[in-house]
Scaffold this motif. Structure first.
Motif, PDB file in Angstrom:
ATOM      1  N   LEU A 130      -6.209   3.584   0.112  1.00  0.00           N
ATOM      2  CA  LEU A 130      -5.044   4.193   0.745  1.00  0.00           C
ATOM      3  C   LEU A 130      -3.891   4.276  -0.242  1.00  0.00           C
ATOM      4  CD1 LEU A 130      -4.922   2.407   4.238  1.00  0.00           C
ATOM      5  CD2 LEU A 130      -6.111   4.510   3.623  1.00  0.00           C
ATOM      6  N   THR A 131      -3.059   5.295  -0.073  1.00  0.00           N
ATOM      7  CA  THR A 131      -1.827   5.362  -0.855  1.00  0.00           C
ATOM      8  C   THR A 131      -0.851   4.328  -0.279  1.00  0.00           C
ATOM      9  OG1 THR A 131      -0.738   6.970   0.589  1.00  0.00           O
ATOM     10  CG2 THR A 131      -2.194   7.847  -1.135  1.00  0.00           C
ATOM     11  N   PRO A 132       0.175   3.955  -1.029  1.00  0.00           N
ATOM     12  CA  PRO A 132       1.156   2.998  -0.489  1.00  0.00           C
ATOM     13  C   PRO A 132       1.787   3.455   0.826  1.00  0.00           C
ATOM     14  CG  PRO A 132       1.416   3.204  -2.861  1.00  0.00           C
ATOM     15  CD  PRO A 132       0.417   4.249  -2.456  1.00  0.00           C
ATOM     16  N   LEU A 133       2.062   4.743   0.967  1.00  0.00           N
ATOM     17  CA  LEU A 133       2.663   5.230   2.207  1.00  0.00           C
ATOM     18  C   LEU A 133       1.673   5.181   3.360  1.00  0.00           C
ATOM     19  CD1 LEU A 133       4.756   8.246   0.853  1.00  0.00           C
ATOM     20  CD2 LEU A 133       5.621   6.048   1.690  1.00  0.00           C
ATOM     21  N   GLU A 134       0.416   5.513   3.106  1.00  0.00           N
ATOM     22  CA  GLU A 134      -0.607   5.425   4.145  1.00  0.00           C
ATOM     23  C   GLU A 134      -0.784   3.981   4.594  1.00  0.00           C
ATOM     24  OE1 GLU A 134      -3.260   9.237   2.533  1.00  0.00           O
ATOM     25  OE2 GLU A 134      -3.893   7.172   2.097  1.00  0.00           O
ATOM     26  N   PHE A 135      -0.794   3.073   3.616  1.00  0.00           N
ATOM     27  CA  PHE A 135      -0.920   1.649   3.958  1.00  0.00           C
ATOM     28  C   PHE A 135       0.281   1.193   4.770  1.00  0.00           C
ATOM     29  CE2 PHE A 135      -0.590  -2.895   3.433  1.00  0.00           C
ATOM     30  CZ  PHE A 135      -1.906  -3.327   3.511  1.00  0.00           C
ATOM     31  N   GLY A 136       1.472   1.663   4.408  1.00  0.00           N
ATOM     32  CA  GLY A 136       2.681   1.287   5.134  1.00  0.00           C
ATOM     33  C   GLY A 136       2.641   1.731   6.585  1.00  0.00           C
ATOM     34  N   ILE A 137       2.137   2.946   6.821  1.00  0.00           N
ATOM     35  CA  ILE A 137       2.020   3.444   8.197  1.00  0.00           C
ATOM     36  C   ILE A 137       1.022   2.605   8.980  1.00  0.00           C
ATOM     37  CG2 ILE A 137       1.252   5.390   9.618  1.00  0.00           C
ATOM     38  CD1 ILE A 137       2.255   7.239   7.346  1.00  0.00           C
ATOM     39  N   LEU A 138      -0.140   2.347   8.364  1.00  0.00           N
ATOM     40  CA  LEU A 138      -1.178   1.569   9.040  1.00  0.00           C
ATOM     41  C   LEU A 138      -0.697   0.153   9.342  1.00  0.00           C
ATOM     42  CD1 LEU A 138      -4.113   1.565  10.046  1.00  0.00           C
ATOM     43  CD2 LEU A 138      -4.814   0.802   7.765  1.00  0.00           C
ATOM     44  N   GLU A 139      -0.014  -0.466   8.395  1.00  0.00           N
ATOM     45  CA  GLU A 139       0.507  -1.828   8.595  1.00  0.00           C
ATOM     46  C   GLU A 139       1.522  -1.851   9.731  1.00  0.00           C
ATOM     47  OE1 GLU A 139       3.117  -5.240   6.221  1.00  0.00           O
ATOM     48  OE2 GLU A 139       2.420  -3.456   5.158  1.00  0.00           O
ATOM     49  N   LEU A 140       2.403  -0.863   9.770  1.00  0.00           N
ATOM     50  CA  LEU A 140       3.425  -0.795  10.821  1.00  0.00           C
ATOM     51  C   LEU A 140       2.781  -0.703  12.201  1.00  0.00           C
ATOM     52  CD1 LEU A 140       6.435  -0.371  11.696  1.00  0.00           C
ATOM     53  CD2 LEU A 140       5.986   2.089  11.460  1.00  0.00           C
ATOM     54  N   LEU A 141       1.824   0.211  12.364  1.00  0.00           N
ATOM     55  CA  LEU A 141       1.186   0.396  13.667  1.00  0.00           C
ATOM     56  C   LEU A 141       0.331  -0.809  14.052  1.00  0.00           C
ATOM     57  CD1 LEU A 141       0.097   4.150  13.392  1.00  0.00           C
ATOM     58  CD2 LEU A 141       2.122   3.216  14.507  1.00  0.00           C
ATOM     59  N   ALA A 142      -0.358  -1.402  13.064  1.00  0.00           N
ATOM     60  CA  ALA A 142      -1.244  -2.541  13.339  1.00  0.00           C
ATOM     61  C   ALA A 142      -0.464  -3.785  13.724  1.00  0.00           C
ATOM     62  CB  ALA A 142      -2.132  -2.824  12.130  1.00  0.00           C
TER      63      ALA A 142
END
Length: 229
Positions: free
Chosen positions: A156-168
């Protein structure tokens, strides 16, 4: 809540008995061993949260026992010794002990120290659990910044990871595109910008078996996105 277990290792039966009585009064399960060799055998078979370990024992002393325990386990260790010199304290802690108490000791102080170490262990365990989020086959390791789906690594890109972490981290909570943008990009959301939608689509392509019917990141039409609780 699981009852904590403490292994009490001392060659003096009277001392083991006193420690066991006080700990059991605090709803702490105890197992006893009379020397280091017996203690190591118990640790191979039992789940133990903490070891109260005497330094001076026959066959295998507390220092050597502590060193052997540390090769395979991070269990909390409180060392007991009749020697009061500072060098003994330093040696005990250098070998991997978490705390040190001189003999003779007040049983109430020992209980207080045991409970303090058990609290630290529980907090550390809780922190580790919070740092790794598992949702079905999806595993998000936050400190390592890694994601796997069914043991298969996902890049994942850093932004994709950030979105996933936020929702999770906020499962069940719905985030609008603007909410996500402001939390992950750390700046004010842009008007009529599809940036978040594009990143969500790319993220689904990577983690969903069927991106058209996502089971992880779902859309709440007209509101935003969420990961179900």
């Amino acid at each position: 809540m699981r009852q904590p277990t403490v292994l009490v290792v001392d060659d003096e039966q009277d001392i083991r008995d006193v420690i066991a009585v006080y700990l059991r009064n605090e709803n702490i399960r105890t197992i006893e061993a009379e020397d280091g060799i017996e203690a190591l055998k118990i640790l191979d078979k039992e789940t133990v949260d903490m070891v109260v370990l005497d330094v001076m024992m026959p066959r295998l002393d507390g220092i050597m026992t502590c060193m052997k325990i540390r090769k395979t386990s991070d269990v909390q260790i409180l060392m007991l010794s009749a020697k009061q010199e500072d060098i003994d304290k330093i040696n005990g802690l250098t070998m991997g002990a978490d705390d040190y108490l001189g003999k003779p000791f007040n049983p109430l102080e020992l209980v207080a120290r045991v409970k303090a170490q058990l609290r630290r262990r529980q907090q550390a365990h809780k922190q580790r659990n919070e740092d790794v989020i598992q949702i079905g086959e999806l595993v998000i390791d936050i400190p390592r910044h890694s994601v796997t789906v069914g043991d298969k690594p996902v890049q994942l890109t850093p932004l994709e990871f950030g979105i996933l972490e936020l929702l999770a981290k906020h499962r069940g909570q719905v985030f609008s595109s603007d909410n996500i943008y402001e939390a992950v990009w750390r700046e004010s959301a842009r008007i009529s910008d599809n940036t978040v939608m594009v990143h969500i689509r790319n993220l689904r392509e990577k983690i969903e078996a069927n991106p058209r019917e996502p089971k992880y990141i779902t859309t709440v039409w007209g509101v935003g996105y969420k990961i179900n609780a």
